[in-house]
Design an enzyme around this catalytic site. Sequence first.
Site, PDB file in Angstrom:
ATOM      1  N   GLY B  57       0.821  -1.194   0.000  1.00 16.85           N
ATOM      2  CA  GLY B  57       0.000   0.000   0.000  1.00 16.85           C
ATOM      3  C   GLY B  57       0.859   1.249   0.000  1.00 16.85           C
ATOM      4  CG  HIS B 218      -1.570  -0.401   7.052  1.00 16.65           C
ATOM      5  ND1 HIS B 218      -0.842  -1.434   7.547  1.00 16.65           N
ATOM      6  CD2 HIS B 218      -1.187  -0.221   5.776  1.00 16.65           C
ATOM      7  CE1 HIS B 218      -0.045  -1.890   6.582  1.00 16.65           C
ATOM      8  NE2 HIS B 218      -0.229  -1.172   5.507  1.00 16.65           N
ATOM      9  CG  ASP B 384      12.470  50.943  27.707  1.00 10.03           C
ATOM     10  OD1 ASP B 384      12.503  51.434  26.551  1.00 10.03           O
ATOM     11  OD2 ASP B 384      12.635  49.724  27.923  1.00 10.03           O
ATOM     12  N   PRO B 526      13.405  59.304  20.045  1.00  8.00           N
ATOM     13  CG  PRO B 526      12.767  57.543  21.415  1.00  8.00           C
ATOM     14  CD  PRO B 526      12.370  58.272  20.175  1.00  8.00           C
ATOM     15  N   GLY B 527      16.038  58.289  20.281  1.00 11.26           N
ATOM     16  CA  GLY B 527      17.466  58.037  20.075  1.00 11.26           C
ATOM     17  C   GLY B 527      18.137  59.221  19.400  1.00 11.26           C
TER      18      GLY B 527
END
Lengths: 540, 540
Positions: B57, B218, B384, B526-527
Amino acid sequence: MMTQFINQKENTVTEAIDGLIQTSGGTLARLDGYPHIRVVVRSDWDKSKVALVSGGGSGHEPAHAGFVGEGLLTAAVCGDVFASPSIDSVLAGILSVTGPAGCLLIVKNYTGDRLNFGLAAERARAFGLKVNMIIVNDDIALPDLPQPRGVAGTLFVHKIAGAMAQAGASLAEITKAAERVIAGTKSLGMSLDTCTVPGSPKENRIPQGKAELGLGIHGEAGVEQIEYENAKQALAAVTDKMAPLMGTAPHVVLLNNLGGTTVLEMSVLANELAQSSIGKNVKFIIGPAAMMTSLDMRGFSISVYPATAEEIALLQAPCASSAWPGCVEMKPVTVFKLPDGLTPIAPIPSEHDATAKFLTKCCNILIESEVDLNALDAQSGDGDTGSTLAGAARALIDALDRMPLADHTQLYRAIGQELSQTMGGSLGVLLAIFFTAAGDAASSGLPMVATLQEGLKRVQQIGGAQVGDRTMLDALQPALDELENGLRPAADAARKGAIHTSTIVHAKAGRASYISPEQLQGHIDPGAEAVARLFEQLSA
Amino acid sequence: MMTQFINQKENTVTEAIDGLIQTSGGTLARLDGYPHIRVVVRSDWDKSKVALVSGGGSGHEPAHAGFVGEGLLTAAVCGDVFASPSIDSVLAGILSVTGPAGCLLIVKNYTGDRLNFGLAAERARAFGLKVNMIIVNDDIALPDLPQPRGVAGTLFVHKIAGAMAQAGASLAEITKAAERVIAGTKSLGMSLDTCTVPGSPKENRIPQGKAELGLGIHGEAGVEQIEYENAKQALAAVTDKMAPLMGTAPHVVLLNNLGGTTVLEMSVLANELAQSSIGKNVKFIIGPAAMMTSLDMRGFSISVYPATAEEIALLQAPCASSAWPGCVEMKPVTVFKLPDGLTPIAPIPSEHDATAKFLTKCCNILIESEVDLNALDAQSGDGDTGSTLAGAARALIDALDRMPLADHTQLYRAIGQELSQTMGGSLGVLLAIFFTAAGDAASSGLPMVATLQEGLKRVQQIGGAQVGDRTMLDALQPALDELENGLRPAADAARKGAIHTSTIVHAKAGRASYISPEQLQGHIDPGAEAVARLFEQLSA
């Protein structure tokens, strides 16, 4: 939460790495940094050539550790499932394998990987090591994003760079070649379901009947959900996005199993690929195979690259990883014509009155036993043994004038052929085997009883039943054993054997093995009864 | 019904076979018998040696067609999913590949396969062909049954017989060797879930949290359902049944993925195998790999055989199937010691008052900006950024007396090291990359502005952001470009760049790329603000 073959989820990656190493035949080793530093390295590495280091989150197995080996990666740095490895672990990987020829970091384009591999590279350079880093960004799911993800196309880079490093190319040469591969590689994935992160509940984001197109390899959502129709449409949804980017150039295509697609389905998809809108572009194929997976995701991805002949040679170069499926030419299906002999040559009919009469008598005995045998069979089966045998007997009588009655060898074979065509079920096949094997034996000149015994032997071998298993063999074998002494002793032996079947309540073969002892007790097996009646009435 | 990558379910097997053949690189072909006769054959077969035919099969892929190739099977006869192939298709397979050396049929012990292969063999013999048939019955799930099933242990037979046939052994020799292998092979399977037959609803037989032991390939029910605990216990449930049958002899073990188990889990199981009650017996290993599957079953099986040295050589002989994972010695994990260099060499502190004052001033500027920068970050992130920078600045001030202040190269690297240890998030890694790369550049003698520009270049390469992406680069790059002309022009450029970020509403990198334009409009990144303040106050 879905059960999975893991222990403590925190230890899954280290345990999997140790499993991989132990089954690598000694080709792999790891650094002594558990649990935080999980670096798999070639055990035979002497730093004489350029080192290739890749890695990233785990959950993409066999990538990346499974691709460490001669002709591929030198080391893989493994993070937690779907999480970048730490800077220290990348640095450990670089430092442990980099010699004077330098090191190339092959990094998939995810922020965590870029940063951690990037800083580790800086630190390694501070030790005076030559370290280059390239970033694979082959995903075309999000065409507008300036930072496409790195997915299965990374394998092209691993293999081409790996073969070059193995051949002794310089870091600059390998870096340049890898950048060229990255620039030309495009990938797109599709899935029918999300993946299951070990120890976490599964996100049921993709409804039954939908497929997600353009998804990443960390379970992140795809670009769109589409109605799923079938394999052809699903594959077309992917290739139709790729076709406009590929032009008419020949490509090598990597057909990747995202993890949970069956091998059967992947082959169906491969067949669709050949017929797809990019089918004409597919000159070479890698896979289908699970290479860059997303755990158990039931999806696939396609990566394409217009490789040069030189690059194809690198993709086909030998390597030591059993996870690499090879790279072969995509070819149309070769079809060989069916052999002669499937339509059996009709035997040349011949006449022999005594044989015709004998066969007719046998058949009539079975036809007359139909009702009784059905009734017996109803005790242990579906009550059709009588009808099955009677039907075959009627067909055989009808076929007598086409039979080679004067030639025993041909006659046995013709009966076998007739039974296999007219008689259903296991019994039909077994009787066909009996007569065909007897024909074989007759052709080598054995006397009649011996030919029948040969047939019986083959039935036992193929059917697997023995005397005592409550089958027709319980009557047939003793009958054939006595047949040299005449029909009467054979009939007595058959009857004795048949009666004995009524005491066999633990059947070991055939359908009666599923029936309770109480139901079987006192009933003769219908096949054995048929044999006994046959011999009894022939000898009467 | 579960969606799968198939089309019409009736065509699944033929489409999969065609997919397999097209991706075989021309090594495979098929007979012209679709749809009923589905036989895959070696395309280069010249009948000069013994032919090996297997099959059964479908649904066990890569078995059996995936194991057709030089050094393995000559042909595979494929039935429908989990159904025996017809007698005619087996006969077609035999007739198409059998030459004077004969043919061995390798059949798994299922009634349909036995009968259909058996009768086909009889028919083939009637053509004068030498055909032997062996029946593999390796399953030990049902110890009392006289007809154990044939499962993954069949692969031992395929490979050993395949290597012998390739080497020119006779049919009798191969048959005898195969029978010896069958007599010594034992297999047992376990699964966490049932499989899904294409086009059929899934049977939910195994409840969540249970595992089934001793199941077939099977989807038939296992011998028992047990409580599932973890990988170790699941594997032990299998190996504890095998251990008493194995004694102390060394074995080759085949670790088979039943289809739906992830590669990660299979490696965890391999690791458990080494530690299990049969770990000491496992001298050679095949896999872990999907070889004899049951569609998408989330399970595994273990097959064991006490192979001789000669048989190990046959299992290790080269073959043409990429599905065969090889057979290697099982070895303990090799652990290499961690490289030196992970613990950075502490720089030799040195004094330099002007540098100490300058750095302190920089740090204080950032500390004083903490609240403002947090407020800005709250517009586009988690508020933060100010605290992250201020925290790093405080740590740096504390570390000043350990710093190599008099040596620029070492100082850059030391700052990079310090930031990577004290500053979390992407920003910490990026600033560490900036200073470490600047240190690299300084070591090669570049002037200060150039060293900072080198650092910036590396940040862009690794971080992937460019000017205009609304990051700190929008202030830092113009500032460094002006720095040759003095701090004041640099500060002006930084401020101009920072202000410009308030107009960039379609961020392409960093977290702001996930924020809506309305939220970003009018707010400075912010950076970038931090950089502008730094330069402004340094130049004041």
